[in-house]
Design an enzyme around this catalytic site. Sequence first.
Site, PDB file in Angstrom:
ATOM      1  N   CYS A  69       0.835  -1.208   0.000  1.00  0.00           N
ATOM      2  CA  CYS A  69       0.000   0.000   0.000  1.00  0.00           C
ATOM      3  C   CYS A  69       0.871   1.260   0.000  1.00  0.00           C
ATOM      4  O   CYS A  69       1.541   1.552   0.996  1.00  0.00           O
ATOM      5  CB  CYS A  69      -0.918  -0.038   1.218  1.00  0.00           C
ATOM      6  N   CYS A  72       0.062   3.761   2.743  1.00  0.00           N
ATOM      7  CA  CYS A  72       0.507   3.222   4.037  1.00  0.00           C
ATOM      8  C   CYS A  72       1.995   3.489   4.235  1.00  0.00           C
ATOM      9  O   CYS A  72       2.427   3.915   5.315  1.00  0.00           O
ATOM     10  CB  CYS A  72       0.253   1.718   4.113  1.00  0.00           C
TER      11      CYS A  72
END
Length: 149
Positions: A69, A72
Amino acid sequence: MTRENLVVCTKCGVVNRLPGGRNGTDAKCGKCGALLFSGLPQDVDTANFDRQIGRGSLPVLVDVWAPWCGPCRTMAPAYEAAAKALEPHMRLIKLNSDREQAIAARLGIRGIPTMILFHRQKEIARISGAMSASQIVGWVRGHVSTGTG
């Protein structure tokens, strides 16, 4: 009289008693000797996650993330900076949603990054999307008193 806090070690999962008046920045686990607050949020497994939420007395902020991600990974340094600002008055941990799929499902995670704030064994707030360190700290302080300025 200040009450003690129960702090779960992120390394071994043992519950440690920390006197309320003690500065926890140098506190170590009574079993494994790891620092209880390192300023670096630790990735936890299912058992440690459940112990953090169920046995610790401090508020717990969980960053649900995955290695693939992009947002993230972008938020990771901000989350670490927030940990430096908020610890030792609360616990910040990370939960890899790829490795810990059962917990992610149990938490109803629909998108990442998602941060969930727990206090007294209950979810009290949740937010999705990448945030800066100051946004994370402000969001947390808007929901719980962290004992910090």
